[in-house]
Design a protein around this motif. Structure first.
Motif, PDB file in Angstrom:
ATOM      1  N   THR A  18       0.825  -1.206   0.000  1.00  0.00           N
ATOM      2  CA  THR A  18       0.000   0.000   0.000  1.00  0.00           C
ATOM      3  C   THR A  18       0.865   1.265   0.000  1.00  0.00           C
ATOM      4  O   THR A  18       0.523   2.244  -0.669  1.00  0.00           O
ATOM      5  N   HIS A  19       1.961   1.248   0.738  1.00  0.00           N
ATOM      6  CA  HIS A  19       2.832   2.430   0.785  1.00  0.00           C
ATOM      7  C   HIS A  19       3.400   2.729  -0.604  1.00  0.00           C
ATOM      8  O   HIS A  19       3.389   3.884  -1.059  1.00  0.00           O
ATOM      9  N   GLU A  20       3.891   1.693  -1.287  1.00  0.00           N
ATOM     10  CA  GLU A  20       4.439   1.872  -2.631  1.00  0.00           C
ATOM     11  C   GLU A  20       3.366   2.353  -3.601  1.00  0.00           C
ATOM     12  O   GLU A  20       3.614   3.211  -4.445  1.00  0.00           O
ATOM     13  N   PHE A  21       2.158   1.803  -3.462  1.00  0.00           N
ATOM     14  CA  PHE A  21       1.049   2.232  -4.302  1.00  0.00           C
ATOM     15  C   PHE A  21       0.777   3.725  -4.099  1.00  0.00           C
ATOM     16  O   PHE A  21       0.655   4.480  -5.059  1.00  0.00           O
ATOM     17  N   GLU A  22       0.692   4.150  -2.846  1.00  0.00           N
ATOM     18  CA  GLU A  22       0.407   5.551  -2.560  1.00  0.00           C
ATOM     19  C   GLU A  22       1.517   6.473  -3.083  1.00  0.00           C
ATOM     20  O   GLU A  22       1.228   7.546  -3.617  1.00  0.00           O
ATOM     21  N   GLN A  23       2.767   6.042  -2.971  1.00  0.00           N
ATOM     22  CA  GLN A  23       3.876   6.842  -3.500  1.00  0.00           C
ATOM     23  C   GLN A  23       3.790   6.959  -5.019  1.00  0.00           C
ATOM     24  O   GLN A  23       3.988   8.037  -5.574  1.00  0.00           O
ATOM     25  N   GLN A  24       3.509   5.843  -5.690  1.00  0.00           N
ATOM     26  CA  GLN A  24       3.427   5.868  -7.151  1.00  0.00           C
ATOM     27  C   GLN A  24       2.231   6.690  -7.606  1.00  0.00           C
ATOM     28  O   GLN A  24       2.296   7.405  -8.600  1.00  0.00           O
ATOM     29  N   TRP A  25       1.135   6.597  -6.863  1.00  0.00           N
ATOM     30  CA  TRP A  25      -0.039   7.410  -7.190  1.00  0.00           C
ATOM     31  C   TRP A  25       0.323   8.893  -7.109  1.00  0.00           C
ATOM     32  O   TRP A  25       0.037   9.674  -8.010  1.00  0.00           O
ATOM     33  N   ALA A  26       0.977   9.285  -6.029  1.00  0.00           N
ATOM     34  CA  ALA A  26       1.361  10.683  -5.840  1.00  0.00           C
ATOM     35  C   ALA A  26       2.314  11.151  -6.944  1.00  0.00           C
ATOM     36  O   ALA A  26       2.217  12.284  -7.414  1.00  0.00           O
ATOM     37  N   ALA A  27       3.214  10.273  -7.371  1.00  0.00           N
ATOM     38  CA  ALA A  27       4.169  10.629  -8.423  1.00  0.00           C
ATOM     39  C   ALA A  27       3.458  10.928  -9.747  1.00  0.00           C
ATOM     40  O   ALA A  27       3.964  11.700 -10.558  1.00  0.00           O
ATOM     41  N   GLY A  28       2.295  10.339  -9.964  1.00  0.00           N
ATOM     42  CA  GLY A  28       1.555  10.560 -11.201  1.00  0.00           C
ATOM     43  C   GLY A  28       0.425  11.565 -11.090  1.00  0.00           C
ATOM     44  O   GLY A  28      -0.307  11.799 -12.057  1.00  0.00           O
ATOM     45  N   ASP A  29       0.287  12.183  -9.932  1.00  0.00           N
ATOM     46  CA  ASP A  29      -0.805  13.134  -9.702  1.00  0.00           C
ATOM     47  C   ASP A  29      -0.855  14.232 -10.756  1.00  0.00           C
ATOM     48  O   ASP A  29      -1.919  14.601 -11.234  1.00  0.00           O
ATOM     49  N   HIS A  30       0.305  14.741 -11.140  1.00  0.00           N
ATOM     50  CA  HIS A  30       0.367  15.844 -12.110  1.00  0.00           C
ATOM     51  C   HIS A  30      -0.169  15.438 -13.488  1.00  0.00           C
ATOM     52  O   HIS A  30      -0.610  16.283 -14.249  1.00  0.00           O
ATOM     53  N   ILE A  31      -0.150  14.145 -13.799  1.00  0.00           N
ATOM     54  CA  ILE A  31      -0.639  13.680 -15.105  1.00  0.00           C
ATOM     55  C   ILE A  31      -2.130  13.993 -15.236  1.00  0.00           C
ATOM     56  O   ILE A  31      -2.583  14.491 -16.266  1.00  0.00           O
ATOM     57  N   ILE A  32      -2.875  13.712 -14.180  1.00  0.00           N
ATOM     58  CA  ILE A  32      -4.313  13.988 -14.201  1.00  0.00           C
ATOM     59  C   ILE A  32      -4.559  15.492 -14.052  1.00  0.00           C
ATOM     60  O   ILE A  32      -5.360  16.076 -14.781  1.00  0.00           O
ATOM     61  N   SER A  33      -3.857  16.114 -13.124  1.00  0.00           N
ATOM     62  CA  SER A  33      -4.066  17.537 -12.853  1.00  0.00           C
ATOM     63  C   SER A  33      -3.814  18.415 -14.073  1.00  0.00           C
ATOM     64  O   SER A  33      -4.421  19.474 -14.220  1.00  0.00           O
ATOM     65  N   SER A  34      -2.914  17.975 -14.949  1.00  0.00           N
ATOM     66  CA  SER A  34      -2.560  18.793 -16.114  1.00  0.00           C
ATOM     67  C   SER A  34      -3.564  18.678 -17.260  1.00  0.00           C
ATOM     68  O   SER A  34      -3.464  19.412 -18.237  1.00  0.00           O
ATOM     69  N   GLN A  35      -4.533  17.803 -17.140  1.00  0.00           N
ATOM     70  CA  GLN A  35      -5.515  17.617 -18.211  1.00  0.00           C
ATOM     71  C   GLN A  35      -6.551  18.737 -18.175  1.00  0.00           C
ATOM     72  O   GLN A  35      -7.195  18.959 -17.144  1.00  0.00           O
ATOM     73  N   SER A  36      -6.720  19.418 -19.285  1.00  0.00           N
ATOM     74  CA  SER A  36      -7.667  20.538 -19.310  1.00  0.00           C
ATOM     75  C   SER A  36      -9.112  20.086 -19.074  1.00  0.00           C
ATOM     76  O   SER A  36      -9.923  20.866 -18.576  1.00  0.00           O
ATOM     77  N   ALA A  37      -9.430  18.842 -19.388  1.00  0.00           N
ATOM     78  CA  ALA A  37     -10.787  18.340 -19.198  1.00  0.00           C
ATOM     79  C   ALA A  37     -11.042  17.849 -17.776  1.00  0.00           C
ATOM     80  O   ALA A  37     -12.176  17.569 -17.409  1.00  0.00           O
ATOM     81  N   ASN A  38      -9.998  17.767 -16.950  1.00  0.00           N
ATOM     82  CA  ASN A  38     -10.154  17.268 -15.582  1.00  0.00           C
ATOM     83  C   ASN A  38     -10.606  18.379 -14.658  1.00  0.00           C
ATOM     84  O   ASN A  38     -10.035  19.466 -14.636  1.00  0.00           O
ATOM     85  N   ARG A  39     -11.662  18.094 -13.893  1.00  0.00           N
ATOM     86  CA  ARG A  39     -12.202  19.063 -12.933  1.00  0.00           C
ATOM     87  C   ARG A  39     -11.727  18.800 -11.513  1.00  0.00           C
ATOM     88  O   ARG A  39     -12.005  19.571 -10.611  1.00  0.00           O
ATOM     89  N   GLY A  40     -11.055  17.675 -11.298  1.00  0.00           N
ATOM     90  CA  GLY A  40     -10.560  17.327  -9.969  1.00  0.00           C
ATOM     91  C   GLY A  40     -10.513  15.818  -9.813  1.00  0.00           C
ATOM     92  O   GLY A  40     -11.211  15.087 -10.514  1.00  0.00           O
ATOM     93  N   HIS A  41      -9.653  15.363  -8.890  1.00  0.00           N
ATOM     94  CA  HIS A  41      -9.559  13.933  -8.626  1.00  0.00           C
ATOM     95  C   HIS A  41      -9.102  13.724  -7.193  1.00  0.00           C
ATOM     96  O   HIS A  41      -8.437  14.576  -6.604  1.00  0.00           O
ATOM     97  N   TRP A  42      -9.506  12.584  -6.627  1.00  0.00           N
ATOM     98  CA  TRP A  42      -9.264  12.291  -5.231  1.00  0.00           C
ATOM     99  C   TRP A  42      -8.966  10.810  -5.056  1.00  0.00           C
ATOM    100  O   TRP A  42      -9.580   9.965  -5.702  1.00  0.00           O
ATOM    101  N   LEU A  43      -8.020  10.500  -4.161  1.00  0.00           N
ATOM    102  CA  LEU A  43      -7.701   9.131  -3.785  1.00  0.00           C
ATOM    103  C   LEU A  43      -8.143   8.934  -2.350  1.00  0.00           C
ATOM    104  O   LEU A  43      -7.804   9.733  -1.471  1.00  0.00           O
ATOM    105  N   GLY A  44      -8.898   7.875  -2.108  1.00  0.00           N
ATOM    106  CA  GLY A  44      -9.340   7.557  -0.753  1.00  0.00           C
ATOM    107  C   GLY A  44      -9.002   6.117  -0.413  1.00  0.00           C
ATOM    108  O   GLY A  44      -8.960   5.248  -1.287  1.00  0.00           O
ATOM    109  N   LYS A  45      -8.748   5.867   0.863  1.00  0.00           N
ATOM    110  CA  LYS A  45      -8.446   4.516   1.346  1.00  0.00           C
ATOM    111  C   LYS A  45      -9.652   4.020   2.121  1.00  0.00           C
ATOM    112  O   LYS A  45     -10.211   4.734   2.957  1.00  0.00           O
ATOM    113  N   SER A  46     -10.036   2.800   1.858  1.00  0.00           N
ATOM    114  CA  SER A  46     -11.197   2.210   2.506  1.00  0.00           C
ATOM    115  C   SER A  46     -11.006   2.122   4.020  1.00  0.00           C
ATOM    116  O   SER A  46      -9.917   1.815   4.497  1.00  0.00           O
TER     117      SER A  46
END
Length: 106
Positions: A18-46
């Protein structure tokens, strides 16, 4: 105006990664954020399953989301995430404005 196109991912992460997953997710955050069609995104843990996560992302429209989904940057990030993923599912929807929520926009 088109209704917001929402994507809901349920992600099962490989045990003890889970730690590695969260780190890799954070490393790719800018990919989604940079999309002009994206209005926002969120990661949640159950709260009820140790290795389960949820991703919610809002898009201007389905076309914008599908373009992102096929982008070279997203496909590369998915390859980098693959070692940590045990399974998952995706649901898509269009948000419906209500009198109390007003129009749905970012």
């Amino acid at each position: 105006m088109n209704a917001t196109f929402r994507v809901l991912l349920t992600i099962e992460v490989v045990a003890h990664h889970t730690h590695e997953f969260e780190q890799q997710w954070a490393a790719g955050d800018h990919i989604i954020s940079s999309q002009s069609a994206n209005r926002g995104h969120w990661l949640g843990k159950s709260d009820s399953a140790d290795h389960e996560y949820f991703v919610i992302s809002d898009w201007v429209d389905e076309t914008g989301f599908r373009a992102f989904e096929q982008s070279a940057e997203h496909l590369q990030h998915r390859r980098e995430m693959r070692p940590f993923l045990a399974g998952g599912s995706m649901a898509t929807m269009r948000l419906i404005p209500t009198p109390t929520s007003g129009s749905i926009s970012a």
